[in-house]
Motif scaffolding. Structure first.
Motif, mmCIF file in Angstrom:
data_model
loop_
_atom_site.group_PDB
_atom_site.id
_atom_site.type_symbol
_atom_site.label_atom_id
_atom_site.label_comp_id
_atom_site.label_asym_id
_atom_site.label_seq_id
_atom_site.Cartn_x
_atom_site.Cartn_y
_atom_site.Cartn_z
ATOM 1 N N LEU B 100 -8.294 -76.321 -8.314
ATOM 2 C CA LEU B 100 -7.744 -77.070 -9.337
ATOM 3 C C LEU B 100 -6.250 -77.402 -9.418
ATOM 4 O O LEU B 100 -5.060 -75.891 -8.593
ATOM 5 C CB LEU B 100 -7.388 -75.647 -10.400
ATOM 6 C CG LEU B 100 -6.639 -75.707 -12.478
ATOM 7 C CD1 LEU B 100 -7.678 -77.066 -12.708
ATOM 8 C CD2 LEU B 100 -7.201 -74.266 -12.852
ATOM 9 N N PHE B 101 -5.982 -78.671 -9.687
ATOM 10 C CA PHE B 101 -4.675 -78.442 -9.435
ATOM 11 C C PHE B 101 -3.517 -78.873 -10.096
ATOM 12 O O PHE B 101 -3.835 -79.205 -11.589
ATOM 13 C CB PHE B 101 -4.522 -80.186 -8.650
ATOM 14 C CG PHE B 101 -2.720 -80.749 -7.745
ATOM 15 C CD1 PHE B 101 -2.541 -80.222 -6.856
ATOM 16 C CD2 PHE B 101 -2.415 -81.925 -8.880
ATOM 17 C CE1 PHE B 101 -0.948 -80.361 -7.170
ATOM 18 C CE2 PHE B 101 -1.328 -82.297 -8.837
ATOM 19 C CZ PHE B 101 -0.622 -81.893 -7.492
ATOM 20 N N TRP B 102 -2.947 -77.717 -10.509
ATOM 21 C CA TRP B 102 -2.274 -77.372 -11.599
ATOM 22 C C TRP B 102 -1.036 -76.816 -11.181
ATOM 23 O O TRP B 102 -1.259 -75.212 -11.124
ATOM 24 C CB TRP B 102 -3.607 -76.677 -12.823
ATOM 25 C CG TRP B 102 -2.793 -76.848 -14.039
ATOM 26 C CD1 TRP B 102 -2.006 -75.689 -14.779
ATOM 27 C CD2 TRP B 102 -2.897 -77.352 -15.209
ATOM 28 N NE1 TRP B 102 -1.410 -76.232 -16.259
ATOM 29 C CE2 TRP B 102 -2.403 -77.479 -16.438
ATOM 30 C CE3 TRP B 102 -3.342 -78.821 -14.827
ATOM 31 C CZ2 TRP B 102 -1.743 -78.000 -17.332
ATOM 32 C CZ3 TRP B 102 -3.284 -79.851 -16.033
ATOM 33 C CH2 TRP B 102 -2.487 -79.643 -17.132
ATOM 34 N N PRO B 103 0.157 -77.014 -12.372
ATOM 35 C CA PRO B 103 0.604 -77.849 -13.239
ATOM 36 C C PRO B 103 0.267 -79.082 -12.124
ATOM 37 O O PRO B 103 1.011 -79.357 -10.895
ATOM 38 C CB PRO B 103 1.625 -77.315 -13.326
ATOM 39 C CG PRO B 103 2.136 -76.698 -12.776
ATOM 40 C CD PRO B 103 1.577 -75.596 -11.306
ATOM 41 N N ASP B 104 -0.419 -80.589 -13.205
ATOM 42 C CA ASP B 104 0.414 -81.195 -12.669
ATOM 43 C C ASP B 104 1.335 -82.594 -13.249
ATOM 44 O O ASP B 104 0.943 -83.227 -14.327
ATOM 45 C CB ASP B 104 -1.171 -82.067 -12.688
ATOM 46 C CG ASP B 104 -1.085 -84.114 -12.964
ATOM 47 O OD1 ASP B 104 -0.514 -84.011 -11.211
ATOM 48 O OD2 ASP B 104 -1.920 -84.723 -12.192
ATOM 49 N N ARG B 105 2.355 -81.782 -12.517
ATOM 50 C CA ARG B 105 3.688 -81.880 -13.269
ATOM 51 C C ARG B 105 4.120 -84.170 -14.239
ATOM 52 O O ARG B 105 4.072 -84.288 -15.562
ATOM 53 C CB ARG B 105 4.522 -81.680 -12.448
ATOM 54 C CG ARG B 105 6.372 -81.614 -14.128
ATOM 55 C CD ARG B 105 6.935 -80.896 -13.068
ATOM 56 N NE ARG B 105 8.072 -81.763 -12.391
ATOM 57 C CZ ARG B 105 9.328 -82.889 -13.063
ATOM 58 N NH1 ARG B 105 8.660 -83.351 -13.946
ATOM 59 N NH2 ARG B 105 9.174 -83.281 -11.685
#
Lengths: 363, 355
Positions: B100-105
């Motif tokens: 889970l790549f987050w946050p993805d600003r």
């Protein structure tokens, strides 16, 4: 001098704690003075000036947690920078003649906890984050004009942390930690996969990039964060590793203005005990010993700068702050302890406040 | 009868209230009663997701799409319960970011996922190749767009083969990582044995104090991360309007479910390990206080019933979100400071944020 006499006047309006008779007496015996950000027993934040025997000479209150301190004799001021991503810096008069002044970071920038004065004390420089663009900048403040921010220049990287002035008086060395953060997401690290740490040399007069040094590409998750300059002008740095915990990369190295950058080989046991985390770096007064600390591993290591090998390792629980002290170092901890190491003849002391990561030798 | 009940309650309540735990018991329970079952549950759910995506791609239909979406939610929530376990196997090989790549600003992941679908990038529809790509296109965030994003309804019929195969590859990747995380926690002489039997020769946990610090730190930092990345970014604050599209999983409507899962995971570790019962008599009330605050968090989450874009402008539900922020701050203080002090730990005063 910044020592006894100056601090005898430190009971001025700017300080929360004036000098008590016993402190005056202590100060009269002190040759050295140290400064550090602290958290008080009540949970509030401040900064303290300590005499060499550990007597609290003076203290100031801070609106939130502080980090590193820089002091200029020429400016007659010290500055405590907020811990990143903080938005304040407090300018104080170590002689207590003036009340502290709080600076606020400009819109779109926050402080990273470190900075330095120009040699003449007329300019203050601070590592800052241009967080929308995810790039580091050095903010420039006019110490002769109320610390008005008069400009900035890039650090040529992301997440700048400590900056130092080289012995030539014109070159800055900045450690770009390589880690992107944004105030919208607190301290969350946003780019661990694509980190790009570097050590840069910058001409302080015009912000020109003199040189940018990177470790091997395979070490791109090795965040370069804290530094100290040895007697030969080499910049020793300590790293924090953001990759897999099972990896054990070397964590301590040096860079030179000639373009050399390398990690030294610490033995596996020492390296393991540093726990992939160096929190502070200092060089001894004679410039030949480097000390690094790991609050994660409760370890302090002294390194012979010539032989590039450790000569001493000492345990200090949650220990991080390091400063030259006589022939050795003074080390402080997040548990409120102060000890001497590597030749410093100093009895261990326990305070009722907790030290932040860094301690500065003022005089 | 009532008196008898009262007497019985007093007899049993006495020892229960006095129950304490030793550090060794806390560490053993944390690993064996909480963490290992939770990572095993995630592995199972991830496997279910992989099967459902396989079924959808083999025979697209409304029903198969519904099942895939449901399995996505179950797997994501199972991950939500363990995602704060940022030690050991989750921190190797960028696994947390891959999952889970987050946050993805800057919306990098979203643009990359859209490009993969638009260009039918064959390098993304095969799991071994997908793993070579950016972490932002190979986990739950990417799969959410595949299953719930623009034109996702097309997955229910023939004609969306590439999109489905890409989703299938993501599910296989998630499942593979879930296997590795679970195996890491069950492996002999791995993180589990180092936590439960810390010895000076370990590179990670050398003493019970260090192991406890790691556990308590996981919760304190996990709560902080939850607030900073999953709640603060989308609620109205400081004169700034709400930004519901900054909420994780707004497309699938799983924002609050994921927050609830995060809370459940951390609550389970605190309660199941008994970490707040390994304190002296002066701090005996801390365990109850923390449990009470976790219940407050659930109560607040339960009040947010509308999709996030409506919840943030509904007075009552927006208020519940504001309250949830306060609760997370309180939990962070209770666990990161009070519990840490009660256990005589130093949970990162110096090292919390890499300063």
């Amino acid at each position: 001098m910044w020592q006894r006499r100056a601090f005898l006047k430190a009971a001025g309006a700017g300080f929360a704690a004036g000098l008590l008779p016993r402190q005056v007496e202590a100060l009269e015996r002190s040759d050295l003075v140290f400064a550090s950000s602290v958290q008080t027993a009540a949970g509030s934040y401040g900064a303290v000036l300590l005499g060499e025997r550990g007597d609290v000479i003076a203290s100031i209150d801070l609106p939130d947690r502080g980090h590193d301190i820089t002091i200029s004799r020429e400016a007659g001021r010290g500055v405590v920078f907020a811990r990143q991503p903080g938005t304040f810096a407090v300018v104080f008069d170590p002689q207590g003649r003036a009340a502290p002044v709080t600076l606020t970071s400009v819109e779109g920038r926050h402080f990273y906890g470190h900075g330095v004065f120009s040699p003449d004390g007329r300019l203050l420089y601070a590592t800052e984050s241009d967080f929308e663009a995810a790039r580091g900048v050095v903010g420039i403040y006019d110490a002769t004009d109320g610390y008005r921010r008069i400009g900035e220049f890039p650090t040529f990287g992301t997440g700048p942390h400590e900056m130092l002035l080289m012995p030539d008086g014109v070159t800055f060395v900045v450690a770009n930690g390589g880690i992107e953060t944004h105030p919208d997401f607190g301290r969350t690290e946003l780019n661990l996969e694509t980190m790009d740490p570097s050590v840069v040399f910058i001409d302080r007069r015009d912000g020109r990039l003199i040189g940018q040094l990177r470790l091997d590409a395979g070490l791109h998750q090795l965040s370069i964060r804290h530094m100290a300059i040895d007697g030969r002008g080499r910049v020793w740095f300590g790293c924090q590793y953001k990759g897999a915990p099972a990896d054990k990369p070397q964590l301590v190295g040096y860079a030179t203005m000639d373009g050399e950058i390398r990690l030294i080989e610490l033995p596996p046991g020492t390296l393991a005990d540093l726990r992939n985390y160096v929190g502070s770096v200092a060089v001894s007064a004679d410039g030949v010993t480097v000390a690094v600390s790991s609050p994660e591993g409760d370890l302090l290591v002294a390194i012979d700068a010539e032989g590039k090998r450790p000569v001493l390792a000492e345990t200090l629980r949650n220990g991080c702050g390091l400063a030259a002290d006589g022939m050795g170092f003074v080390a402080t901890s997040g548990n409120g302890e102060m000890i001497g190491m590597a030749g410093a003849d100093r009895a261990a002391q326990k305070f009722d406040f907790l030290f932040d990561n860094h301690i500065l030798r003022v005089g | 009868m009532r008196l008898l009940l009262l007497v019985l309650m007093m007899v049993f309540a006495g020892p229960a209230l006095a129950q304490t735990a030793t550090p060794s018991q806390v560490l053993d329970a944390a690993v064996n009663k909480v963490i290992r079952p939770a990572v095993a549950a995630f592995k199972t759910r991830a496997s279910g997701l992989e099967s459902a995506m396989g079924g959808l791609c083999a025979a697209p239909s409304e029903g198969a799409l519904a099942i895939a979406r449901q399995q996505f939610g179950l797997a994501a929530q199972a991950y939500g319960r363990i995602e704060f376990l940022r030690i050991g196997p989750l921190m190797e090989d960028n696994r947390a970011d891959r999952l889970l790549f987050w946050p993805d600003r800057r919306g990098i992941g979203l643009r990359q996922v859209q490009a993969i679908i638009a260009e039918q990038d064959s390098g993304a529809s095969e799991v071994t190749l997908l793993r070579q790509k950016s972490v932002a296109v190979q986990g739950f965030g990417a799969l959410e767009y595949v299953l719930f994003g623009t034109d996702a309804e097309g997955l229910a019929a023939a004609g969306a083969e590439f999109r489905c195969r890409y989703g299938q590859a993501i599910a296989a990747n998630i499942s593979g990582i879930a296997d590795q995380v679970a195996m890491g926690w069950y492996r002999y002489d791995g993180v589990a044995s180092h936590l439960t039997r810390p010895v000076p020769d370990n590179a990670d946990y050398r003493t019970e104090t260090e192991a406890l610090e790691a556990l308590v730190g996981l919760v304190a930092h996990g709560i902080e991360g939850l607030r900073d990345t999953r709640i603060n970014p989308f609620v109205a604050q400081g004169g700034e309007p709400a930004k519901p599209k900054q909420a994780l999983f707004w497309r699938s409507g799983l924002t609050m479910a994921m927050i609830a899962a995060d809370i459940e995971g951390m609550e389970a570790l605190v309660a199941g390990s008994g970490m707040a019962r390994a304190v002296g008599p002066d701090d005996a009330g801390l365990d109850n206080s923390i449990a009470f605050e976790f219940r407050n968090a659930h109560r607040a989450i339960g009040l947010v019933t509308l999709p996030v874009e409506q919840a943030v402008v509904d007075e009552k539900q927006a208020h519940a979100l504001d309250y949830l922020i306060i609760v997370t701050q309180s939990l962070q203080t209770m666990i990161g400071e009070q519990l840490s002090a009660a256990l005589e730990l130093s949970v990162g005063f110096s090292s919390l944020d890499g300063d």
